[in-house]
Design a protein around this motif. Structure first.
Motif: not given
Length: 323
Positions: A236-242
């Motif tokens: 997963y990427a940073t967008l998923a964390c956001e």
């Protein structure tokens, strides 16, 4: 409310290259725990918080770019205790590493983090191995740098405030969102196939394909969606964390070996590209499941991806290499 932050006078850090806004978040986290940290960007500073320094290389020809990078390298090695470079280096080919060893005025320790294409499918850049006080890799890159410590991406939870997620939801049907920065890498084709299949089957939901927007616009899109389809490759990427910070359930493809090794408690719905449609249907039809996954995601991000949590970990590393 008055807040006092006592800064460490023995340590000054420069973050280089704001890839996916992670270095910006790291810098904010360090400053909040009393470690002075600033951000250097190669081009115009990103909208999110900006950068203290920018080389604005896009405005220079190749000779001016080289001169600007060398001048900045000499300045940075004299004025900072740690230079933490992210998927890049101050000088081409990572020549800053060997040069910093032979320049008498250079005092900075060099740290390298590899977050993506700079290492994926490759080897660690050779010249960086000649003078590297610490190296990190993203969890999904661990196989390309055996024995190197993995570092998770981080986000600024003050910017991605969970409290502001509620009340921003637009009225209407369930909104499913996909926001690729690179369609091929994110496997957008698989997402579009799944959406088309669900639409043909008569499932009612709204689909948004979000591209080319500012970070502020992206945040508003995330706040008003119900489900995020992240990326369907291996992690997963940073967008998923956001999205998780805003209590949105996230779907992605997570490679089993990476999941077991680095985040066995990850609440992201782990789904193969050919099974996206079924997982989306389940979440669209079950509001209770969406809420539960949203709560789990927020707890996970607070524990693992909060910039202050990552900053505390980096502070110990910086202190060790400069002792």
């Amino acid at each position: 409310m008055f807040c006092l932050v006592v800064f460490s006078m023995a340590l000054k850090v420069l973050q280089v290259h704001n890839i996916a806004n992670v270095p910006s978040a790291i810098s904010r986290g360090l400053n909040r725990i009393g470690v002075p940290s600033e951000l250097l960007e190669y081009r115009d500073p990103y909208e999110f918080g900006g950068a203290e320094y920018s080389l604005e290389l896009e405005k220079k020809n190749v000779f001016q770019q080289g001169a600007a990078r060398l001048k900045t390298f000499l300045w940075a090695t004299r004025n900072f205790d740690v230079i933490h470079m992210h998927s890049a280096a101050l000088l081409p080919l990572y020549l800053d590493a060997p040069l910093a060893r032979v320049i008498p005025s250079a005092k900075a320790k060099l740290v390298y983090s590899h977050w993506g294409a700079d290492l994926r499918g490759k080897r660690v850049p050779f010249f960086s191995t000649l003078n590297c006080s610490k190296r990190f890799v993203a969890p999904d890159l661990y196989e390309f740098a055996p024995g190197v410590e993995a570092l998770p991406v981080c986000i600024d939870l003050e910017y991605w405030k969970p409290e502001k997620a509620a009340g921003n939801r637009k009225k209407g049907g369930v909104v499913v969102m996909h926001a690729p920065t690179n369609r091929a890498f994110k496997n957008t084709e698989a997402v579009l196939r799944a959406v088309e299949s669900l639409k043909r089957d008569g499932l009612e939901f709204d689909f948004r394909l979000v591209e080319g927007v500012s970070l502020a616009e992206l945040r508003e899109e995330l706040r008003s969606c119900d489900i995020l389809l992240d990326q369907f490759n291996s992690w997963y990427a940073t967008l998923a964390c956001e999205a998780m910070a805003l209590q949105k359930p996230v779907l992605a493809t997570l490679r089993p070996d990476i999941l077991r090794r680095f985040a066995p408690d990850c609440p992201i719905v782990n789904v193969r590209p050919d099974k996206i449609a079924g997982a989306v249907r389940e979440l669209v039809e079950d509001a209770g499941l969406r809420k539960r996954k949203g709560r789990e995601g927020l707890a996970f991000v607070r524990k693992r991806h909060d910039c202050v949590v990552v900053a505390r970990r980096l502070k110990k590393v910086y202190e060790e290499i400069t002792a």
